[in-house]
Design a protein around this motif. Structure first.
Motif, PDB file in Angstrom:
ATOM      1  N   GLN A   1       0.831  -1.202   0.000  1.00 55.85           N
ATOM      2  CA  GLN A   1       0.000   0.000   0.000  1.00 55.85           C
ATOM      3  C   GLN A   1       0.865   1.250   0.000  1.00 55.85           C
ATOM      4  O   GLN A   1       0.577   2.230  -0.713  1.00 55.85           O
ATOM      5  CB  GLN A   1      -0.941  -0.026   1.195  1.00 55.85           C
ATOM      6  CG  GLN A   1      -2.024  -1.093   1.086  1.00 55.85           C
ATOM      7  CD  GLN A   1      -2.667  -1.443   2.411  1.00 55.85           C
ATOM      8  OE1 GLN A   1      -2.297  -0.895   3.460  1.00 55.85           O
ATOM      9  NE2 GLN A   1      -3.622  -2.346   2.390  1.00 55.85           N
ATOM     10  N   SER A   2       1.933   1.225   0.790  1.00 54.75           N
ATOM     11  CA  SER A   2       2.848   2.377   0.824  1.00 54.75           C
ATOM     12  C   SER A   2       3.560   2.542  -0.513  1.00 54.75           C
ATOM     13  O   SER A   2       3.755   3.665  -0.990  1.00 54.75           O
ATOM     14  CB  SER A   2       3.888   2.186   1.938  1.00 54.75           C
ATOM     15  OG  SER A   2       3.273   2.144   3.205  1.00 54.75           O
TER      16      SER A   2
ATOM     17  N   ARG B   1       1.241   4.228  -3.038  1.00 49.09           N
ATOM     18  CA  ARG B   1       1.090   5.664  -2.760  1.00 49.09           C
ATOM     19  C   ARG B   1       2.338   6.440  -3.144  1.00 49.09           C
ATOM     20  O   ARG B   1       2.263   7.498  -3.784  1.00 49.09           O
ATOM     21  CB  ARG B   1       0.773   5.876  -1.270  1.00 49.09           C
ATOM     22  CG  ARG B   1      -0.639   5.478  -0.873  1.00 49.09           C
ATOM     23  CD  ARG B   1      -0.982   6.039   0.496  1.00 49.09           C
ATOM     24  NE  ARG B   1      -0.076   5.561   1.529  1.00 49.09           N
ATOM     25  CZ  ARG B   1      -0.262   4.458   2.240  1.00 49.09           C
ATOM     26  NH1 ARG B   1      -1.330   3.706   2.027  1.00 49.09           N
ATOM     27  NH2 ARG B   1       0.601   4.093   3.163  1.00 49.09           N
TER      28      ARG B   1
ATOM     29  N   GLU C   1       2.879   6.799  -6.918  1.00 46.58           N
ATOM     30  CA  GLU C   1       2.045   7.817  -7.545  1.00 46.58           C
ATOM     31  C   GLU C   1       2.601   9.214  -7.277  1.00 46.58           C
ATOM     32  O   GLU C   1       2.602  10.070  -8.165  1.00 46.58           O
ATOM     33  CB  GLU C   1       0.611   7.719  -7.015  1.00 46.58           C
ATOM     34  CG  GLU C   1      -0.343   8.771  -7.557  1.00 46.58           C
ATOM     35  CD  GLU C   1      -0.484   8.770  -9.066  1.00 46.58           C
ATOM     36  OE1 GLU C   1      -0.996   9.770  -9.620  1.00 46.58           O
ATOM     37  OE2 GLU C   1      -0.077   7.782  -9.720  1.00 46.58           O
ATOM     38  N   ILE C   2       3.107   9.433  -6.079  1.00 43.50           N
ATOM     39  CA  ILE C   2       3.730  10.719  -5.763  1.00 43.50           C
ATOM     40  C   ILE C   2       4.954  10.932  -6.664  1.00 43.50           C
ATOM     41  O   ILE C   2       5.173  12.026  -7.203  1.00 43.50           O
ATOM     42  CB  ILE C   2       4.134  10.781  -4.280  1.00 43.50           C
ATOM     43  CG1 ILE C   2       2.874  10.805  -3.394  1.00 43.50           C
ATOM     44  CG2 ILE C   2       5.010  12.005  -4.005  1.00 43.50           C
ATOM     45  CD1 ILE C   2       3.161  10.673  -1.912  1.00 43.50           C
TER      46      ILE C   2
ATOM     47  N   HIS D   1      -4.841  -1.795  -7.721  1.00 38.04           N
ATOM     48  CA  HIS D   1      -4.220  -0.475  -7.649  1.00 38.04           C
ATOM     49  C   HIS D   1      -2.782  -0.504  -8.170  1.00 38.04           C
ATOM     50  O   HIS D   1      -2.336   0.443  -8.830  1.00 38.04           O
ATOM     51  CB  HIS D   1      -4.248   0.041  -6.214  1.00 38.04           C
ATOM     52  CG  HIS D   1      -5.583   0.574  -5.801  1.00 38.04           C
ATOM     53  ND1 HIS D   1      -6.068   1.789  -6.233  1.00 38.04           N
ATOM     54  CD2 HIS D   1      -6.548   0.049  -5.002  1.00 38.04           C
ATOM     55  CE1 HIS D   1      -7.258   2.001  -5.717  1.00 38.04           C
ATOM     56  NE2 HIS D   1      -7.583   0.960  -4.979  1.00 38.04           N
TER      57      HIS D   1
ATOM     58  N   GLY E   1      -1.347   1.661 -11.246  1.00 42.23           N
ATOM     59  CA  GLY E   1      -0.198   2.543 -11.073  1.00 42.23           C
ATOM     60  C   GLY E   1       0.918   2.209 -12.048  1.00 42.23           C
ATOM     61  O   GLY E   1       1.540   3.106 -12.632  1.00 42.23           O
TER      62      GLY E   1
END
Length: 392
Positions: A113-114, A117, A120-121, A161, A165
Motif C-alpha cells: 500500500q505504501s 502511494r 504515484e507521488i 491499484h 499505477g
C-alpha cells in the motif's frame, strides 16, 4: 504429465477462478464466520460441485463431506484444517489456524500500500521511471500469489491499484510504439476490479485505462471507457476527475459536440470540487486548446491563447508543464509565430528529456514538423538519446 498424476491428488481448479471467487463480498461474509460447514456449501454452490467431487478434491468420501456440512463432524486438528484450506485456496487463518506466513502477509500488504502511494507521488513529481521500478516487483509478487491461489480480497484490491499505477507510470516513460504495454496493465486491473462492485474503484480503473487507450491510439475505445466511467462516477469529485480525460479523447476523436459539452461541465465543476493535478484551470486550459485544434477550430485556439491564461491554483506536475509547452507551441505555430513556437518546443524538449518522457518528445517532433528545423533537431537528438538509454 498432469501434476495430479504425479502427486496422486486431484487437479486443482484455476487459482484465478478459485481465489477471485473468494474475493467477492458474499464470500467474504461467509469466510468471516470461519464456519467450515458454510464455507464448504458456498464452495460447492459456486463451482457446481457435488459432495462427491468436493470429497475427491479434499481426499474425503462423500459421507464425510456431508457430515462436515451438516455439522455432525468437525475438524479440530491443525493438519486437517491446513489441508482443507490449501485445497480450497484459502489462507489457513480463515479456518482458525495460525500460519507463520500471516505476519509476512500483513507486512507485504502494508508495504504494498505504501509502495503504490509513493509511486504515484513519484510519477506526479516527474519521476515515472522510479515509479515503474518500485511497482513492477510488487505487481510480480502479488500476481505470483494469485497464481498460487493464496490470496484474499485485500490482496486483490492492492493488485488492482498496483496494476493501475504500473500502467499509468509506463504510459509516461514508454514511446508511442510501445504504449500498448501501458494499456495492457491498466486493462489487467479491470479484470480484478469487476469483482469488488465498488463504483469509485471501477470509475478510477476505467478512467486510467481509457486514458492509456487514447495514448496508444485506440481513441474510440478510450471514449467508450471514459464515457462509462463518467456515467457510473459515485460523486462529483470522481466525475470531475474523468471529464478532462474524456474531453481530451473526444477532441482526439474529432467529436466536437462531446468535446464542447464535456469541457463545459468540467469548467463548471471546478467551483465544486478540490483541485488536483488534472482538475484545475491550467490543465483544462491546455486540454481546451488541444481539443479546439483537433476539432478543426485553430482560430478559436489562437484567440483563446492570446487572451490571458488562467492563474494556477496549485503546483503543476512537471509532465503537465511539458504537455502545456508543446500545445502552446502548436498554437503559436498556427498563429504564424515561428520564433515563439520554436522557443516553446525547445523548452518542452529540454524538460521532456530531463524527465525521460519519450511520448512527449514524439509530440514535440510532430509539432515542429518541417517548418521548425531547430525544434525538430532538438527533439530528434533527445529522442535518440533516450531510446539508446532505454535499450541499454
Amino acid at each position: 504429465m498432469d501434476t495430479s498424476q504425479k502427486t496422486g491428488k486431484p487437479p486443482r481448479r484455476s487459482p484465478r477462478l478459485v481465489s477471485w471467487q473468494w474475493a467477492t463480498p458474499e464470500a467474504q461474509a461467509i469466510l468471516a464466520t470461519r464456519n467450515l460447514s458454510a464455507i464448504l456449501k458456498y464452495y460447492r454452490r459456486v463451482h457446481g460441485d457435488s459432495q462427491t467431487q468436493t470429497g475427491e478434491l479434499l481426499g474425503y468420501d462423500k459421507t464425510y463431506v456431508s457430515a462436515l456440512e451438516l455439522g455432525k463432524r468437525h475438524l479440530n486438528d491443525v493438519g486437517s484444517l491446513r489441508h482443507v484450506a490449501e485445497r480450497l485456496s484459502l489462507p489457513a487463518h480463515v479456518l482458525g489456524v495460525t500460519d507463520p506466513a500471516d505476519a509476512d502477509h500483513r507486512a507485504m500488504l502494508q508495504f504494498g500500500q505504501s509502495t503504490v502511494r509513493l509511486a504515484e507521488i513519484a510519477r506526479q513529481s516527474g519521476h515515472a521511471t522510479e515509479a515503474v521500478a518500485e511497482l513492477w516487483p510488487l505487481v510480480a509478487r502479488l500476481e505470483a500469489r494469485a497464481r498460487d491461489g493464496n490470496t484474499e480480497r485485500e490482496v486483490l484490491h492492492l493488485l488492482a491499484h498496483a496494476r493501475l499505477g504500473l500502467g499509468t507510470a509506463l504510459g509516461n516513460v514508454l514511446p508511442e510504439e510501445r504504449l500498448a504495454t501501458a494499456a495492457h496493465w491498466t486493462a489487467q486491473s479491470l479484470d480484478v476490479v469487476r469483482i469488488f462492485d465498488d463504483p469509485a474503484l471501477t470509475t478510477t480503473a476505467l478512467r486510467m485505462h481509457g486514458n492509456e487507450l487514447r495514448k496508444s491510439g485506440l481513441v474510440g475505445a478510450a471514449v467508450h471507457r471514459l464515457t462509462h466511467a463518467a456515467a457510473i462516477a459515485p460523486n462529483q469529485t470522481e466525475r470531475a476527475a474523468v471529464l478532462p480525460l474524456l474531453a481530451r479523447a473526444a477532441g482526439t476523436l474529432g467529436n466536437q459536440t462531446l468535446f464542447d459539452r464535456t469541457m463545459e461541465e468540467a469548467h463548471q465543476l471546478l467551483d465544486e470540487v478540490d483541485h488536483t493535478s488534472l482538475v484545475n484551470p491550467t490543465a483544462l486550459y491546455e486540454i481546451h486548446l488541444r481539443g479546439l485544434i483537433a476539432t478543426g477550430r485553430a482560430e478559436d485556439a489562437i484567440q483563446r491563447a492570446e487572451a490571458s491564461s488562467p492563474t494556477p491554483t496549485m503546483s503543476i506536475a512537471p509532465q503537465w508543464r511539458v504537455i502545456e509547452l508543446i500545445t502552446s507551441g502548436r498554437v503559436r505555430l498556427l498563429a504564424g509565430d515561428h520564433r515563439g513556437a520554436t522557443e516553446l518546443l525547445v523548452g518542452a524538449v529540454r524538460e521532456a528529456r530531463a524527465q525521460r518522457l519519450p511520448h512527449q518528445l514524439q509530440r514535440a517532433l510532430r509539432a515542429a514538423g518541417d517548418v521548425l528545423p531547430d525544434a525538430r533537431e532538438s527533439a530528434e537528438q533527445a529522442l535518440t538519446q533516450l531510446r539508446t538509454e532505454m535499450a541499454a
